[in-house]
Design a protein around this motif. Structure first.
Motif, PDB file in Angstrom:
ATOM      1  N   GLU A   1       0.831  -1.189   0.000  1.00 52.22           N
ATOM      2  CA  GLU A   1       0.000   0.000   0.000  1.00 52.22           C
ATOM      3  C   GLU A   1       0.877   1.254   0.000  1.00 52.22           C
ATOM      4  N   ARG A   2       0.296   2.325  -0.479  1.00 53.87           N
ATOM      5  CA  ARG A   2       0.999   3.609  -0.440  1.00 53.87           C
ATOM      6  C   ARG A   2       1.163   4.031   1.017  1.00 53.87           C
ATOM      7  N   GLU A   3       2.358   4.527   1.351  1.00 52.07           N
ATOM      8  CA  GLU A   3       2.624   4.930   2.727  1.00 52.07           C
ATOM      9  C   GLU A   3       3.238   6.324   2.771  1.00 52.07           C
ATOM     10  N   LEU A   4       2.981   7.019   3.871  1.00 54.15           N
ATOM     11  CA  LEU A   4       3.573   8.332   4.083  1.00 54.15           C
ATOM     12  C   LEU A   4       5.049   8.170   4.418  1.00 54.15           C
ATOM     13  N   VAL A   5       5.879   8.931   3.723  1.00 56.88           N
ATOM     14  CA  VAL A   5       7.317   8.950   3.998  1.00 56.88           C
ATOM     15  C   VAL A   5       7.665  10.151   4.864  1.00 56.88           C
ATOM     16  N   ALA A   6       7.217  11.330   4.445  1.00 59.44           N
ATOM     17  CA  ALA A   6       7.538  12.548   5.167  1.00 59.44           C
ATOM     18  C   ALA A   6       6.508  13.609   4.812  1.00 59.44           C
ATOM     19  N   GLN A   7       6.275  14.503   5.769  1.00 61.62           N
ATOM     20  CA  GLN A   7       5.340  15.586   5.539  1.00 61.62           C
ATOM     21  C   GLN A   7       5.866  16.860   6.177  1.00 61.62           C
ATOM     22  N   ILE A   8       5.568  17.993   5.527  1.00 68.05           N
ATOM     23  CA  ILE A   8       5.932  19.291   6.081  1.00 68.05           C
ATOM     24  C   ILE A   8       4.700  20.171   6.013  1.00 68.05           C
ATOM     25  N   THR A   9       4.341  20.780   7.140  1.00 67.47           N
ATOM     26  CA  THR A   9       3.136  21.598   7.182  1.00 67.47           C
ATOM     27  C   THR A   9       3.397  22.980   6.586  1.00 67.47           C
ATOM     28  N   SER A  10       2.347  23.758   6.475  1.00 66.66           N
ATOM     29  CA  SER A  10       2.495  25.120   5.972  1.00 66.66           C
ATOM     30  C   SER A  10       3.371  25.943   6.910  1.00 66.66           C
ATOM     31  N   GLY A  11       3.406  25.580   8.175  1.00 65.11           N
ATOM     32  CA  GLY A  11       4.233  26.291   9.144  1.00 65.11           C
ATOM     33  C   GLY A  11       5.645  25.765   9.257  1.00 65.11           C
ATOM     34  N   GLY A  12       5.945  24.684   8.529  1.00 65.59           N
ATOM     35  CA  GLY A  12       7.309  24.153   8.519  1.00 65.59           C
ATOM     36  C   GLY A  12       7.561  22.975   9.448  1.00 65.59           C
ATOM     37  N   SER A  13       6.542  22.527  10.170  1.00 67.66           N
ATOM     38  CA  SER A  13       6.721  21.350  11.025  1.00 67.66           C
ATOM     39  C   SER A  13       6.819  20.098  10.167  1.00 67.66           C
ATOM     40  N   THR A  14       7.642  19.179  10.600  1.00 68.42           N
ATOM     41  CA  THR A  14       7.882  17.973   9.808  1.00 68.42           C
ATOM     42  C   THR A  14       7.580  16.715  10.614  1.00 68.42           C
ATOM     43  N   LYS A  15       7.247  15.668   9.886  1.00 67.43           N
ATOM     44  CA  LYS A  15       7.135  14.353  10.490  1.00 67.43           C
ATOM     45  C   LYS A  15       7.592  13.326   9.464  1.00 67.43           C
ATOM     46  N   TYR A  16       8.094  12.202   9.985  1.00 64.04           N
ATOM     47  CA  TYR A  16       8.687  11.173   9.143  1.00 64.04           C
ATOM     48  C   TYR A  16       8.205   9.784   9.546  1.00 64.04           C
ATOM     49  N   ALA A  17       8.184   8.908   8.569  1.00 66.05           N
ATOM     50  CA  ALA A  17       7.986   7.502   8.884  1.00 66.05           C
ATOM     51  C   ALA A  17       9.192   7.007   9.681  1.00 66.05           C
ATOM     52  N   ASP A  18       8.950   6.095  10.610  1.00 63.05           N
ATOM     53  CA  ASP A  18      10.045   5.589  11.438  1.00 63.05           C
ATOM     54  C   ASP A  18      11.165   4.997  10.585  1.00 63.05           C
ATOM     55  N   SER A  19      10.791   4.400   9.474  1.00 62.51           N
ATOM     56  CA  SER A  19      11.773   3.712   8.633  1.00 62.51           C
ATOM     57  C   SER A  19      12.760   4.656   7.954  1.00 62.51           C
ATOM     58  N   VAL A  20      12.450   5.953   7.900  1.00 59.81           N
ATOM     59  CA  VAL A  20      13.339   6.892   7.206  1.00 59.81           C
ATOM     60  C   VAL A  20      13.924   7.955   8.126  1.00 59.81           C
ATOM     61  N   LYS A  21      13.521   7.966   9.376  1.00 56.13           N
ATOM     62  CA  LYS A  21      14.033   8.972  10.318  1.00 56.13           C
ATOM     63  C   LYS A  21      15.559   8.911  10.392  1.00 56.13           C
ATOM     64  N   GLY A  22      16.162  10.090  10.337  1.00 53.72           N
ATOM     65  CA  GLY A  22      17.610  10.172  10.390  1.00 53.72           C
ATOM     66  C   GLY A  22      18.290   9.989   9.048  1.00 53.72           C
ATOM     67  N   ARG A  23      17.541   9.562   8.038  1.00 53.70           N
ATOM     68  CA  ARG A  23      18.112   9.372   6.700  1.00 53.70           C
ATOM     69  C   ARG A  23      17.526  10.321   5.670  1.00 53.70           C
ATOM     70  N   PHE A  24      16.250  10.635   5.798  1.00 52.09           N
ATOM     71  CA  PHE A  24      15.559  11.492   4.833  1.00 52.09           C
ATOM     72  C   PHE A  24      15.254  12.844   5.472  1.00 52.09           C
ATOM     73  N   THR A  25      15.261  13.881   4.639  1.00 52.02           N
ATOM     74  CA  THR A  25      14.907  15.217   5.095  1.00 52.02           C
ATOM     75  C   THR A  25      13.971  15.866   4.091  1.00 52.02           C
ATOM     76  N   ILE A  26      12.828  16.343   4.574  1.00 51.34           N
ATOM     77  CA  ILE A  26      11.891  17.053   3.724  1.00 51.34           C
ATOM     78  C   ILE A  26      12.065  18.547   3.952  1.00 51.34           C
ATOM     79  N   SER A  27      11.936  19.325   2.871  1.00 48.87           N
ATOM     80  CA  SER A  27      12.027  20.773   2.980  1.00 48.87           C
ATOM     81  C   SER A  27      11.133  21.385   1.909  1.00 48.87           C
ATOM     82  N   ARG A  28      10.842  22.669   2.078  1.00 46.73           N
ATOM     83  CA  ARG A  28       9.995  23.342   1.116  1.00 46.73           C
ATOM     84  C   ARG A  28      10.537  24.738   0.842  1.00 46.73           C
ATOM     85  N   ASP A  29      10.206  25.245  -0.338  1.00 48.71           N
ATOM     86  CA  ASP A  29      10.568  26.597  -0.750  1.00 48.71           C
ATOM     87  C   ASP A  29       9.289  27.261  -1.241  1.00 48.71           C
TER      88      ASP A  29
END
Length: 120
Positions: free
Chosen positions: A44-72
């Motif tokens: 199934e499709r799974e969430l990897v990472a998300q960044i809110t409009s305010g810049g808060s981030t969350k990650y799947a446990d499997s990618v924490k410490g390896r992946f970084t989400i950012s926005r411009d």
């Protein structure tokens, strides 16, 4: 019509890095939460990472410490920096734009996906 266009996928060896980009158009980008999801064959499709409009981030446990989400918010783009890639990261990665509140979904949009393959 809202468009989300992903780029940056490809073939990489285990331990390598990739940077995914998602360019958004025809959307009030800054007020949307942006996310990266992935779907591997038979899963199934799974969430990897998300960044809110305010810049808060969350990650799947499997990618924490390896992946970084950012926005411009000037370029209307969201990025996913993926380091220390593993074969189990192999999947189609999708960009998502979501705006919801009070139980109401005001907008939920998806890109076409970009393939990431981690293999030696």
């Amino acid at each position: 019509q809202v468009q989300l266009v992903e780029s940056g996928g490809g073939l990489v060896q285990p331990g390598g890095s990739l940077r995914l980009s998602c360019a958004a158009s025809r959307i009030f980008f800054s007020i949307y939460a942006m996310g990266w999801y992935r779907q591997a064959p038979g899963k199934e499709r799974e969430l990897v990472a998300q960044i809110t409009s305010g810049g808060s981030t969350k990650y799947a446990d499997s990618v924490k410490g390896r992946f970084t989400i950012s926005r411009d918010n000037v370029k209307n783009a969201v990025y996913l920096q993926m380091n220390s890639l593993k074969p189990e990261d192999t999947a189609v990665y999708y960009c998502n734009a979501n705006r919801a509140g009070g139980g109401i979904v005001f907008g939920d949009y998806w890109g076409q996906g970009t393939q990431v393959t981690v293999s030696s």
